[in-house]
Design a protein around this motif. Structure first.
Motif, PDB file in Angstrom:
ATOM      1  N   GLY A 142       9.564   8.302   5.818  1.00 47.80           N
ATOM      2  CA  GLY A 142      10.188   7.341   4.925  1.00 47.80           C
ATOM      3  C   GLY A 142       9.406   6.071   4.695  1.00 47.80           C
ATOM      4  N   ARG A 143       8.222   5.961   5.271  1.00 52.08           N
ATOM      5  CA  ARG A 143       7.458   4.714   5.147  1.00 52.08           C
ATOM      6  C   ARG A 143       6.671   4.621   3.842  1.00 52.08           C
ATOM      7  NH1 ARG A 143       4.961   2.981  11.049  1.00 52.08           N
ATOM      8  NH2 ARG A 143       6.976   2.589  12.066  1.00 52.08           N
ATOM      9  N   LEU A 144       6.098   5.706   3.403  1.00 50.36           N
ATOM     10  CA  LEU A 144       5.269   5.693   2.197  1.00 50.36           C
ATOM     11  C   LEU A 144       6.071   6.228   1.015  1.00 50.36           C
ATOM     12  CD1 LEU A 144       2.505   5.248   0.870  1.00 50.36           C
ATOM     13  CD2 LEU A 144       1.927   7.612   1.503  1.00 50.36           C
ATOM     14  N   THR A 145       6.111   5.456  -0.057  1.00 50.25           N
ATOM     15  CA  THR A 145       6.808   5.870  -1.272  1.00 50.25           C
ATOM     16  C   THR A 145       5.912   5.623  -2.475  1.00 50.25           C
ATOM     17  OG1 THR A 145       7.852   3.694  -1.549  1.00 50.25           O
ATOM     18  CG2 THR A 145       9.085   5.364  -0.311  1.00 50.25           C
ATOM     19  N   GLY A 146       6.143   6.379  -3.503  1.00 46.54           N
ATOM     20  CA  GLY A 146       5.394   6.207  -4.753  1.00 46.54           C
ATOM     21  C   GLY A 146       6.198   6.743  -5.914  1.00 46.54           C
ATOM     22  N   SER A 147       5.900   6.270  -7.111  1.00 51.50           N
ATOM     23  CA  SER A 147       6.663   6.692  -8.281  1.00 51.50           C
ATOM     24  C   SER A 147       5.817   6.609  -9.540  1.00 51.50           C
ATOM     25  CB  SER A 147       7.914   5.826  -8.445  1.00 51.50           C
ATOM     26  OG  SER A 147       8.649   6.198  -9.590  1.00 51.50           O
ATOM     27  N   LEU A 148       5.952   7.603 -10.388  1.00 49.40           N
ATOM     28  CA  LEU A 148       5.466   7.578 -11.766  1.00 49.40           C
ATOM     29  C   LEU A 148       6.698   7.640 -12.658  1.00 49.40           C
ATOM     30  CD1 LEU A 148       2.565  10.203 -11.557  1.00 49.40           C
ATOM     31  CD2 LEU A 148       2.348   7.712 -11.507  1.00 49.40           C
TER      32      LEU A 148
END
Length: 365
Positions: free
Chosen positions: A316-322
């Motif tokens: 749950g630490r790394l998130t990303g979004s396009l």
């Protein structure tokens, strides 16, 4: 139980420059400033509150809450058109005891219902730069009933709520003369129904839909429209406008009668986390931006489509979004105000962003 304390010292920079102001009779003023400068506004608020619940049986419970709020606001302001621009200071205080009473009942292990009655309080304040007295607090009483349930082995979650609210001294933003101020409408009624659902068709696939019906109206509100000083009942008056308009029955600003939202989400496991593909369409019926319900200061029914691709790591630490927002590039008004007839009754509009394409990356330590 708890207590709350809030203090804010706000320096509000206000300036209304007018490059050209037609006054009638062939007279026009150029390059004037109605009022300007940094206006200090100090707010102090504190409250004490508590809430309790008692279970008569495992299924039937009563709950109650109580809150005491006390607000104090002070302002130092001036207006170049009034009192020769002399400074004026003012302080006002308000307090109110509000409460909530209700009951809940578990009809089954997967279906709960509730009833409640609550009262609300929104403190008064000042419209900086107008030199007007403080506007009064806003209060309301709310009746609400609802159901919350899980069905089909918890594949479907659904929440249904109905409500009925009565407002006294409703606070409404208005254009009065050449400035914006807050006015207390006498009374208003708001009622409606909301439904939220979430259906999991498979472990990876989820569909959400929500819809609402909202009916809002002023029960009694006699006020003036500075942009239409002759469209009113002769012999009446509000402030510096010689006649006023009865807005009883008009819808409240920013309150669409119908809203709906449909979204779909699909999760794809990866070796390091999860990728979610999503789409959401949000729609609402016509919205009026002012209490006068004029077509020019409204947004017709419109919907927006948003698409996104999200990533979240296993921890749950790394998130990303396009993402792509407003895919169809709809032109949507965010607000429209019609200024005083003193400066031509111009309609000034603000638009929400068109199509947006972007990305974001985040790390939670």
């Amino acid at each position: 139980m708890g207590v709350n304390y809030f203090r804010e010292h706000l320096e509000q920079a206000i300036e209304v420059p007018i490059a050209e102001a037609p006054l009638g009779g062939g007279v026009t003023l150029y390059n004037i400033t109605v009022f300007g400068g940094a206006v200090p506004l100090i707010t102090t608020s504190y409250a004490a509150f508590g809430r309790a619940q008692y279970a008569f049986t495992r299924d039937f419970k009563l709950f109650a809450g109580l809150r005491y709020t006390r607000d104090k606001k002070s302002i130092v302001q001036y207006n170049n058109f009034i009192n020769g621009g002399a400074l004026q200071s003012s302080t006002s205080k308000w307090d109110r005891l509000t409460y909530e009473l209700g009951a809940s009942y578990a009809f089954s292990p997967t279906l709960d219902g509730y009833l409640k009655y609550s009262t609300g309080f929104k403190g008064g304040g000042y419209s900086a730069g107008t030199l007007a007295p403080s506007f009064r607090p806003e209060t309301n009483a709310n009746y609400e009933a609802g159901l919350k349930g899980n069905f089909f082995n918890r594949a479907l979650q659904a929440n249904l709520a109905t409500f009925y609210m009565k407002y006294d001294d409703l606070q409404v933003n208005q254009i009065v003369g050449v400035s914006s101020s807050v006015t207390n409408a006498a009374k208003a009624t708001v009622y409606g129904v909301e439904l939220e659902t979430s259906l999991r068709l498979a472990d990876a696939l989820r569909i959400e839909w929500s819809g609402a019906y909202l009916n809002t109206s002023f029960d009694r509100f006699q006020t003036a429209d500075s942009s239409r000083p002759t469209t009113c009942d002769p012999g009446t008056g509000v402030g510096n406008v010689p006649c006023s308009i009865d807005l009883s029955g008009n819808a409240l600003p920013q309150s669409p009668k119908y809203t709906s939202s449909l979204g779909g989400y699909y999760d794809i496991p990866t070796s390091t986390g999860k990728v979610t593909l999503g789409a959401r369409y949000d729609w609402k019926s016509r919205v009026y931006f002012t209490e006068f319900n004029l077509p020019i200061s409204s947004q017709k029914s419109v919907g927006k489509l948003n698409l996104f691709l999200n990533y979240e790591s296993d921890n749950g630490r790394l998130t990303g979004s396009l993402f792509v927002k407003n895919v169809t590039n709809e032109q949507v008004k965010g607000n429209v105000i019609v200024v005083s007839s003193i400066i031509g009754s111009l309609a000034l509009g603000q638009y929400q962003p068109g199509r947006q394409v972007g990305m974001s990356v985040g790390y939670h330590f």
